[in-house]
Design a protein around this motif. Structure first.
Motif, PDB file in Angstrom:
ATOM      1  N   PHE A   7      59.963  -4.367 147.226  1.00  0.00           N
ATOM      2  CA  PHE A   7      60.535  -3.041 146.977  1.00  0.00           C
ATOM      3  C   PHE A   7      61.253  -2.532 148.224  1.00  0.00           C
ATOM      4  CE2 PHE A   7      60.236   1.584 147.310  1.00  0.00           C
ATOM      5  CZ  PHE A   7      60.911   1.963 146.160  1.00  0.00           C
ATOM      6  N   SER A 176      60.446   0.944 135.388  1.00  0.00           N
ATOM      7  CA  SER A 176      59.485   0.461 136.383  1.00  0.00           C
ATOM      8  C   SER A 176      58.848   1.586 137.181  1.00  0.00           C
ATOM      9  CB  SER A 176      60.168  -0.529 137.332  1.00  0.00           C
ATOM     10  OG  SER A 176      61.292   0.068 137.948  1.00  0.00           O
ATOM     11  N   GLU A 178      59.723   3.634 139.707  1.00  0.00           N
ATOM     12  CA  GLU A 178      59.799   3.769 141.165  1.00  0.00           C
ATOM     13  C   GLU A 178      59.855   5.232 141.596  1.00  0.00           C
ATOM     14  OE1 GLU A 178      62.335  -0.416 141.516  1.00  0.00           O
ATOM     15  OE2 GLU A 178      63.304   1.509 141.888  1.00  0.00           O
ATOM     16  N   ALA A 187      51.370   3.461 140.385  1.00  0.00           N
ATOM     17  CA  ALA A 187      52.664   2.875 140.042  1.00  0.00           C
ATOM     18  C   ALA A 187      53.142   1.904 141.117  1.00  0.00           C
ATOM     19  CB  ALA A 187      53.707   3.985 139.842  1.00  0.00           C
ATOM     20  N   THR A 188      52.741   2.117 142.361  1.00  0.00           N
ATOM     21  CA  THR A 188      53.166   1.218 143.436  1.00  0.00           C
ATOM     22  C   THR A 188      52.525  -0.160 143.286  1.00  0.00           C
ATOM     23  OG1 THR A 188      51.388   2.014 144.890  1.00  0.00           O
ATOM     24  CG2 THR A 188      53.516   3.130 145.027  1.00  0.00           C
ATOM     25  N   GLU A 190      51.552  -1.523 140.512  1.00  0.00           N
ATOM     26  CA  GLU A 190      52.031  -2.166 139.288  1.00  0.00           C
ATOM     27  C   GLU A 190      53.461  -2.675 139.412  1.00  0.00           C
ATOM     28  OE1 GLU A 190      51.582   0.816 136.339  1.00  0.00           O
ATOM     29  OE2 GLU A 190      49.383   0.848 136.452  1.00  0.00           O
ATOM     30  N   TRP A 191      54.171  -2.253 140.468  1.00  0.00           N
ATOM     31  CA  TRP A 191      55.581  -2.618 140.606  1.00  0.00           C
ATOM     32  C   TRP A 191      55.741  -4.078 141.015  1.00  0.00           C
ATOM     33  CZ3 TRP A 191      58.935  -4.764 143.985  1.00  0.00           C
ATOM     34  CH2 TRP A 191      60.295  -4.585 143.724  1.00  0.00           C
ATOM     35  N   SER A 192      56.752  -4.731 140.445  1.00  0.00           N
ATOM     36  CA  SER A 192      57.131  -6.084 140.844  1.00  0.00           C
ATOM     37  C   SER A 192      58.547  -6.343 140.372  1.00  0.00           C
ATOM     38  CB  SER A 192      56.183  -7.139 140.245  1.00  0.00           C
ATOM     39  OG  SER A 192      56.362  -7.212 138.838  1.00  0.00           O
ATOM     40  N   ASN A 195      58.553  -7.131 136.757  1.00  0.00           N
ATOM     41  CA  ASN A 195      58.428  -5.967 135.892  1.00  0.00           C
ATOM     42  C   ASN A 195      59.760  -5.231 135.760  1.00  0.00           C
ATOM     43  OD1 ASN A 195      56.893  -4.158 134.253  1.00  0.00           O
ATOM     44  ND2 ASN A 195      56.877  -2.700 135.949  1.00  0.00           N
ATOM     45  N   VAL A 196      60.541  -5.193 136.837  1.00  0.00           N
ATOM     46  CA  VAL A 196      61.880  -4.602 136.771  1.00  0.00           C
ATOM     47  C   VAL A 196      62.723  -5.349 135.748  1.00  0.00           C
ATOM     48  CG1 VAL A 196      64.031  -4.260 138.042  1.00  0.00           C
ATOM     49  CG2 VAL A 196      61.845  -3.683 139.118  1.00  0.00           C
ATOM     50  N   THR A 226      63.645   5.728 137.916  1.00  0.00           N
ATOM     51  CA  THR A 226      63.549   4.623 138.862  1.00  0.00           C
ATOM     52  C   THR A 226      64.810   4.552 139.707  1.00  0.00           C
ATOM     53  OG1 THR A 226      62.696   2.350 138.983  1.00  0.00           O
ATOM     54  CG2 THR A 226      64.578   2.731 137.496  1.00  0.00           C
TER      55      THR A 226
END
Length: 317
Positions: A7, A176, A178, A187-188, A190-192, A195-196, A226
């Motif tokens: 990120f 996603s 962000e 949420a941080t 779970e982000w990848s 996933n985006v 996002t």
């Protein structure tokens, strides 16, 4: 705030010299904002959300569940940046009698905003695909008190069969998240990047499914919470090229500090927490130019995933 290296690399490339200010904003307290119901209460003596006629900032976040005015629908707790959709409605259809669809409407912030602006002869369909969230949506719509609003619980593919029915469609797409990092630390984690990519594909599936329901020359407002261009500018370009649309400008004032599109060639509007008093938000307004994209979509369904993945469009409550 613990941000992933992927990120950081991707977003730092977008923001450049603004990166340090952005990180500092993410580590600061998130502002609390409300939008009042003009039919039930008077304007309070609070700092205004500049791009909303009924949006205000609170000095601190109270316990809303103990406030009878909240339960009576006198105001709605809504993230300030997302109130910017008001500008698109006021500038293009506020005085018209039109059919409007809020596709991902729960829990109801944007629907109640639209209900306040639309003409007396307009109809608003507030849809939510997840049944439990549709019940919450129906409760909030009822409390707000506009009789020209109907709550539905349908998949976009089913609504798309109402060909040419709507004059205006809002797709506040599942993303996603962000822009939610400051309000939701989960949420941080779970982000990848994967996933985006998944979110981008899901957004395209939703847009393609609902597109036939928009009449030719009708308007679609696309928004996310996002920052990346994959789910934002790239999808706007995809709508134009694959479905048949042109992007329309929304007038903004310089003091709002709304950031422009990160892609040349069309207008879009971005909110960053280090520049505006709110969370991350993106939107673009498109006009449907023909039905050719709808025909192409029906002939080429296998190119877009048809799996129904539960999605969650949030109003940052």
């Amino acid at each position: 705030m613990d941000l992933s290296s992927d990120f950081i690399t991707r977003t730092k490339a977008l923001l450049g010299e603004e990166w340090d200010a952005f990180v500092q904003a993410l580590n600061s307290q998130s502002p609390t904002s409300i939008r009042i119901n003009n039919h039930k209460t008077e304007k309070p003596l609070l700092d205004r959300v500049l791009w909303s006629q009924s949006g205000y900032y609170l000095p601190q976040r109270p316990s809303f569940t103990f406030d009878p005015l909240f339960h009576a629908g006198c105001y709605y707790v809504q993230e300030a940046s997302s109130m910017f959709i008001e500008q698109a409605f006021r500038q293009y259809i506020a005085e018209d009698d039109v059919r409007i669809l809020d596709l991902c409407a729960a829990p109801g912030g944007k629907s109640t905003l639209i209900a306040d602006i639309m003409g007396e002869g307009s109809l608003l369909i507030s849809n939510e695909v997840i049944r439990t969230r549709a019940n919450i949506l129906a409760e909030n719509i009822t409390k707000w008190g506009n009789p020209n609003t109907v709550v539905t619980n349908n998949d976009p593919q089913h609504i798309g069969k109402l060909e040419g029915f709507f004059d205006f469609i809002l797709v506040d797409a599942p993303c996603s998240g962000e822009g939610m990092f400051r309000k939701d630390e989960g949420a941080t984690s779970e982000w990848s990047i994967d996933n985006v990519k998944l979110c981008k594909e899901r957004q395209q599936r939703i847009l393609a499914d609902i597109w036939p329901a928009l009449k030719t020359d009708g308007l679609l407002l696309y928004s996310t919470c996002t920052y990346n261009v994959d789910e934002n500018e790239d999808n706007v370009q995809w709508i134009c090229e694959e479905l048949g649309a042109e992007v329309l400008p929304i007038e903004v004032k310089e003091e709002w500090e709304v950031s422009p599109s990160l892609r040349d060639g069309f207008p879009a509007y971005r909110f960053f927490p280090h520049k505006t008093k709110g969370e991350g938000f993106f939107c673009a307004l498109l006009r449907k130019t023909s039905d050719e994209g709808s025909l192409k979509r029906r002939k080429d369904k296998e190119k877009i995933s048809k799996s129904i993945i539960p999605f969650d469009c949030k109003d940052y409550v």
